[in-house]
Design a protein around this motif. Structure first.
Motif, PDB file in Angstrom:
ATOM      1  N   LYS A 243       0.927  -1.129   0.041  1.00 18.30           N
ATOM      2  CA  LYS A 243       0.106  -0.169   0.213  1.00 18.30           C
ATOM      3  C   LYS A 243       1.053   1.229  -0.099  1.00 18.30           C
ATOM      4  O   LYS A 243       1.792   1.522   1.161  1.00 18.30           O
ATOM      5  CB  LYS A 243      -0.903  -0.048   1.154  1.00 18.30           C
ATOM      6  CG  LYS A 243      -2.079  -1.040   1.257  1.00 18.30           C
ATOM      7  CD  LYS A 243      -3.011  -1.089   2.170  1.00 18.30           C
ATOM      8  CE  LYS A 243      -3.861  -2.239   2.081  1.00 18.30           C
ATOM      9  NZ  LYS A 243      -4.840  -2.151   3.261  1.00 18.30           N
TER      10      LYS A 243
ATOM     11  N   ASN B 174      -2.862   3.563  -6.169  1.00 15.88           N
ATOM     12  CA  ASN B 174      -3.123   2.170  -5.763  1.00 15.88           C
ATOM     13  C   ASN B 174      -2.385   1.040  -5.478  1.00 15.88           C
ATOM     14  O   ASN B 174      -1.237   1.082  -6.009  1.00 15.88           O
ATOM     15  CB  ASN B 174      -4.072   1.675  -6.984  1.00 15.88           C
ATOM     16  CG  ASN B 174      -5.284   2.358  -7.508  1.00 15.88           C
ATOM     17  OD1 ASN B 174      -5.784   3.059  -6.708  1.00 15.88           O
ATOM     18  ND2 ASN B 174      -5.458   2.433  -8.746  1.00 15.88           N
TER      19      ASN B 174
ATOM     20  N   ASN C  75      -1.482  -7.590 -10.226  1.00 20.84           N
ATOM     21  CA  ASN C  75      -2.589  -6.696  -9.796  1.00 20.84           C
ATOM     22  C   ASN C  75      -3.931  -7.030 -10.564  1.00 20.84           C
ATOM     23  O   ASN C  75      -4.826  -7.333 -10.322  1.00 20.84           O
ATOM     24  CB  ASN C  75      -2.263  -5.230 -10.240  1.00 20.84           C
ATOM     25  CG  ASN C  75      -1.153  -4.655  -9.332  1.00 20.84           C
ATOM     26  OD1 ASN C  75      -0.799  -5.234  -8.307  1.00 20.84           O
ATOM     27  ND2 ASN C  75      -1.003  -3.144  -9.632  1.00 20.84           N
TER      28      ASN C  75
ATOM     29  N   SER D 181      -7.492  -8.329  -9.343  1.00 22.99           N
ATOM     30  CA  SER D 181      -8.206  -7.085  -9.619  1.00 22.99           C
ATOM     31  C   SER D 181      -9.426  -7.061  -8.955  1.00 22.99           C
ATOM     32  O   SER D 181      -9.883  -5.966  -8.328  1.00 22.99           O
ATOM     33  CB  SER D 181      -8.958  -6.954 -10.994  1.00 22.99           C
ATOM     34  OG  SER D 181      -9.572  -8.164 -11.462  1.00 22.99           O
TER      35      SER D 181
ATOM     36  N   TYR E 211      -9.445  -4.893  -5.297  1.00 20.90           N
ATOM     37  CA  TYR E 211      -9.701  -3.324  -5.196  1.00 20.90           C
ATOM     38  C   TYR E 211     -11.147  -2.834  -5.171  1.00 20.90           C
ATOM     39  O   TYR E 211     -11.372  -1.967  -5.248  1.00 20.90           O
ATOM     40  CB  TYR E 211      -9.039  -2.895  -6.581  1.00 20.90           C
ATOM     41  CG  TYR E 211      -7.457  -3.169  -6.784  1.00 20.90           C
ATOM     42  CD1 TYR E 211      -6.678  -2.449  -6.083  1.00 20.90           C
ATOM     43  CD2 TYR E 211      -6.901  -4.355  -7.625  1.00 20.90           C
ATOM     44  CE1 TYR E 211      -5.344  -2.513  -6.161  1.00 20.90           C
ATOM     45  CE2 TYR E 211      -5.708  -4.520  -7.469  1.00 20.90           C
ATOM     46  CZ  TYR E 211      -4.687  -3.729  -7.069  1.00 20.90           C
ATOM     47  OH  TYR E 211      -3.384  -4.020  -7.382  1.00 20.90           O
TER      48      TYR E 211
ATOM     49  N   GLU F  31     -11.771  -0.541  -2.511  1.00 22.23           N
ATOM     50  CA  GLU F  31     -11.277   0.955  -2.815  1.00 22.23           C
ATOM     51  C   GLU F  31     -11.737   1.564  -3.793  1.00 22.23           C
ATOM     52  O   GLU F  31     -11.852   3.030  -3.790  1.00 22.23           O
ATOM     53  CB  GLU F  31      -9.664   0.609  -3.302  1.00 22.23           C
ATOM     54  CG  GLU F  31      -8.944   1.957  -3.319  1.00 22.23           C
ATOM     55  CD  GLU F  31      -7.461   1.516  -3.781  1.00 22.23           C
ATOM     56  OE1 GLU F  31      -6.658   2.753  -3.924  1.00 22.23           O
ATOM     57  OE2 GLU F  31      -7.008   0.377  -3.945  1.00 22.23           O
ATOM     58  N   LEU F  32     -12.243   0.979  -4.953  1.00 24.50           N
ATOM     59  CA  LEU F  32     -12.702   1.496  -5.855  1.00 24.50           C
ATOM     60  C   LEU F  32     -14.280   2.023  -5.600  1.00 24.50           C
ATOM     61  O   LEU F  32     -14.454   3.220  -6.094  1.00 24.50           O
ATOM     62  CB  LEU F  32     -13.106   0.381  -7.088  1.00 24.50           C
ATOM     63  CG  LEU F  32     -13.907   0.924  -8.347  1.00 24.50           C
ATOM     64  CD1 LEU F  32     -13.132   2.217  -9.189  1.00 24.50           C
ATOM     65  CD2 LEU F  32     -14.317  -0.289  -9.372  1.00 24.50           C
TER      66      LEU F  32
ATOM     67  N   LEU G  63     -13.281   5.409  -3.919  1.00 23.62           N
ATOM     68  CA  LEU G  63     -12.989   6.223  -4.794  1.00 23.62           C
ATOM     69  C   LEU G  63     -14.055   6.737  -5.704  1.00 23.62           C
ATOM     70  O   LEU G  63     -14.175   8.136  -5.807  1.00 23.62           O
ATOM     71  CB  LEU G  63     -12.069   5.891  -6.086  1.00 23.62           C
ATOM     72  CG  LEU G  63     -10.655   5.561  -5.477  1.00 23.62           C
ATOM     73  CD1 LEU G  63      -9.630   4.578  -6.214  1.00 23.62           C
ATOM     74  CD2 LEU G  63      -9.885   6.630  -4.946  1.00 23.62           C
TER      75      LEU G  63
ATOM     76  N   TRP H 144      -8.615  11.094  -7.962  1.00 21.24           N
ATOM     77  CA  TRP H 144      -9.301   9.773  -7.593  1.00 21.24           C
ATOM     78  C   TRP H 144      -9.999   9.239  -8.832  1.00 21.24           C
ATOM     79  O   TRP H 144     -10.152   7.841  -8.963  1.00 21.24           O
ATOM     80  CB  TRP H 144     -10.642  10.557  -6.975  1.00 21.24           C
ATOM     81  CG  TRP H 144     -10.257  11.008  -5.581  1.00 21.24           C
ATOM     82  CD1 TRP H 144      -9.229  10.695  -4.620  1.00 21.24           C
ATOM     83  CD2 TRP H 144     -10.900  12.107  -4.832  1.00 21.24           C
ATOM     84  NE1 TRP H 144      -9.132  11.481  -3.741  1.00 21.24           N
ATOM     85  CE2 TRP H 144     -10.191  12.465  -3.613  1.00 21.24           C
ATOM     86  CE3 TRP H 144     -11.896  13.055  -5.226  1.00 21.24           C
ATOM     87  CZ2 TRP H 144     -10.510  13.160  -2.762  1.00 21.24           C
ATOM     88  CZ3 TRP H 144     -12.483  14.011  -4.230  1.00 21.24           C
ATOM     89  CH2 TRP H 144     -11.533  14.023  -3.072  1.00 21.24           C
TER      90      TRP H 144
ATOM     91  N   GLN I  49      -7.118   6.811 -10.220  1.00 21.49           N
ATOM     92  CA  GLN I  49      -6.893   5.704  -9.459  1.00 21.49           C
ATOM     93  C   GLN I  49      -8.254   4.790  -9.863  1.00 21.49           C
ATOM     94  O   GLN I  49      -8.024   3.478 -10.091  1.00 21.49           O
ATOM     95  CB  GLN I  49      -7.354   5.869  -8.014  1.00 21.49           C
ATOM     96  CG  GLN I  49      -5.637   6.648  -7.285  1.00 21.49           C
ATOM     97  CD  GLN I  49      -6.210   6.753  -5.930  1.00 21.49           C
ATOM     98  OE1 GLN I  49      -6.279   7.767  -5.451  1.00 21.49           O
ATOM     99  NE2 GLN I  49      -5.635   5.741  -5.083  1.00 21.49           N
TER     100      GLN I  49
ATOM    101  N   GLU J  32      -7.647   3.186 -13.396  1.00 28.61           N
ATOM    102  CA  GLU J  32      -6.721   1.981 -13.294  1.00 28.61           C
ATOM    103  C   GLU J  32      -7.467   1.068 -12.714  1.00 28.61           C
ATOM    104  O   GLU J  32      -7.086  -0.171 -13.553  1.00 28.61           O
ATOM    105  CB  GLU J  32      -5.640   2.529 -12.286  1.00 28.61           C
ATOM    106  CG  GLU J  32      -4.419   1.533 -12.360  1.00 28.61           C
ATOM    107  CD  GLU J  32      -3.347   1.852 -11.258  1.00 28.61           C
ATOM    108  OE1 GLU J  32      -2.826   0.935 -10.765  1.00 28.61           O
ATOM    109  OE2 GLU J  32      -3.048   3.158 -11.171  1.00 28.61           O
ATOM    110  N   ILE J  33      -8.186   0.821 -12.045  1.00 29.92           N
ATOM    111  CA  ILE J  33      -8.902  -0.263 -11.449  1.00 29.92           C
ATOM    112  C   ILE J  33      -9.905  -0.841 -12.426  1.00 29.92           C
ATOM    113  O   ILE J  33      -9.799  -2.091 -12.928  1.00 29.92           O
ATOM    114  CB  ILE J  33      -9.762  -0.262 -10.109  1.00 29.92           C
ATOM    115  CG1 ILE J  33      -8.535   0.312  -8.974  1.00 29.92           C
ATOM    116  CG2 ILE J  33     -10.342  -1.220  -9.724  1.00 29.92           C
ATOM    117  CD1 ILE J  33      -9.308   0.765  -7.857  1.00 29.92           C
TER     118      ILE J  33
END
Length: 364
Positions: free
Chosen positions: A197, A203, A218, A222, A225, A228-229, A232, A250, A253, A256-257
């Motif tokens: 982290k 991320n 990652n 996937s 995440y 966290e997604l 965000l 935000w 990030q 990216e996810i």
């Protein structure tokens, strides 16, 4: 060994001890280490210090052992049935630390291997000797203390091909793992992954053991995440006013996810909405708070920089759109968005060139 070993930042010192199935928490230099106690294994034992076995005999002058019961370990690293002695040491007043491995030589020990660090103040409790990757033999886990700007560096070593080698993985190419570390079995195979982290706006990375070293995976994990997604997305669509770079970060990030999860349509929709939000004066605010105390010249400068920030933010969003369309094999639309990005960046540079020069206060 427990499936999860978690490190997180705190501002206080706290030590908690319980039974071997409970949680141990140690905070040092602003980093809290949360670790489930590892049950004793047949190939590991606490050192018995004394006249016949004084580990200080083998250390550099001035070195210290913080906790002999934890930092001096006997373990069979090479599988020959004989236990090596592994010593974690540091220096009281210098940022130097090291690990020394001794092999038995009849009635004494001789040095087998040593690594020294010139940027470390010692080792966190995560460090030790145990079978992290479930290979059937113990590894040397070194998580060393660095400082406030970089909580620590994780290294993993194992005896192979006649020597002790670093099996840390790709992150070692970047020298330091600055952030918190979590060991967690994400796929239920009994072998924990390493979760790195990182700092704000980046991320986490997930590293998996491939039989030889740890490699970034990652995309394979996937779904990790998802929480966290969700967070965000809540930030992006918050009704509160934020500076441009906050929502852009935000969005970066989240996109990216989305790309890790092949959710291209949702990434495009998010980017389109952020472009709209950037132009909404109720949702996007300057970095500086305008007050009546500012001079007209200062207010003009703040306004000008606000427009530059918004233009650069839009350029970043168009770059994300280009990446998304590229990932979905829409090359023409990706190229169009990259061109829009370059156009906006050129506009931002032109706007900067028209700003009045900064007036410096005279030096007496």
């Amino acid at each position: 060994m427990a499936n999860t070993i978690f490190l997180s930042k705190r501002l206080y010192f706290f030590f908690g001890f319980a039974t071997c199935t409970s949680v141990l928490i140690v905070t040092v230099l602003g980093v809290t280490l949360r670790k489930q106690t590892i049950p004793a294994q047949s190939n590991l034992q606490n050192v018995q210090t004394g006249a016949k076995n004084d580990p200080y005999r083998y250390l550099p002058d001035g070195a210290k052992i913080d906790n002999p019961e934890k930092d001096v370990v006997f373990a069979d690293l090479n599988g020959d049935g004989k236990q090596e002695e592994i010593i974690f040491y540091s220096f009281p007043h210098d940022p130097h630390a090291g690990i020394l491995v001794l092999k038995p030589n009849r009635v004494d020990y001789v040095k087998l291997w040593e690594v020294a660090y010139d940027d470390s103040w010692g080792f966190y409790d995560l460090s030790g000797v145990y079978d992290l990757n479930k290979s059937g033999r113990p590894q040397i886990i070194a998580y060393r203390r660095i400082g406030a700007s970089c909580p620590g560096v994780l290294e993993v070593y194992e005896f192979r091909s006649g020597k002790i080698a670093r099996i840390t993985g790709a992150w070692a190419e970047h020298d330091k793992l600055c952030g918190s570390i979590e060991f967690k079995d994400l796929d239920g195979d009994g072998r924990p992954e390493i979760i790195h982290k990182q700092s704000h706006g980046i991320n986490p990375d997930v590293y998996r053991w491939n039989g030889k070293q740890y490699f970034k995976s990652n995309r394979e994990f996937s779904e990790y995440y998802n929480d966290e997604l969700s967070e965000l997305i809540r930030y992006v669509y918050s009704p509160k006013g934020f500076p441009t770079n906050a929502r852009v970060t935000w969005c970066q990030q989240a996109v990216e996810i989305y790309l890790l999860q092949n959710r291209h349509a949702e990434a495009v929709a998010l980017c389109s909405n952020v472009l709209r939000i950037i132009d909404d004066p109720q949702l996007t605010k300057p970095n500086a708070i305008m007050t009546k105390d500012y001079t007209p010249e200062q207010l003009k400068s703040i306004t000008a920089w606000f427009e530059i920030d918004k233009t650069e933010g839009k350029a970043t969003i168009y770059h994300l759109l280009g990446d998304t369309y590229k990932a979905s094999a829409n090359t023409l639309q990706a190229q169009a968005d990259y061109q829009e990005e370059q156009k906006l960046r050129s506009q931002a540079e032109e706007m900067k060139s028209k700003l009045p020069p900064i007036k410096l206060a005279p030096v007496n």
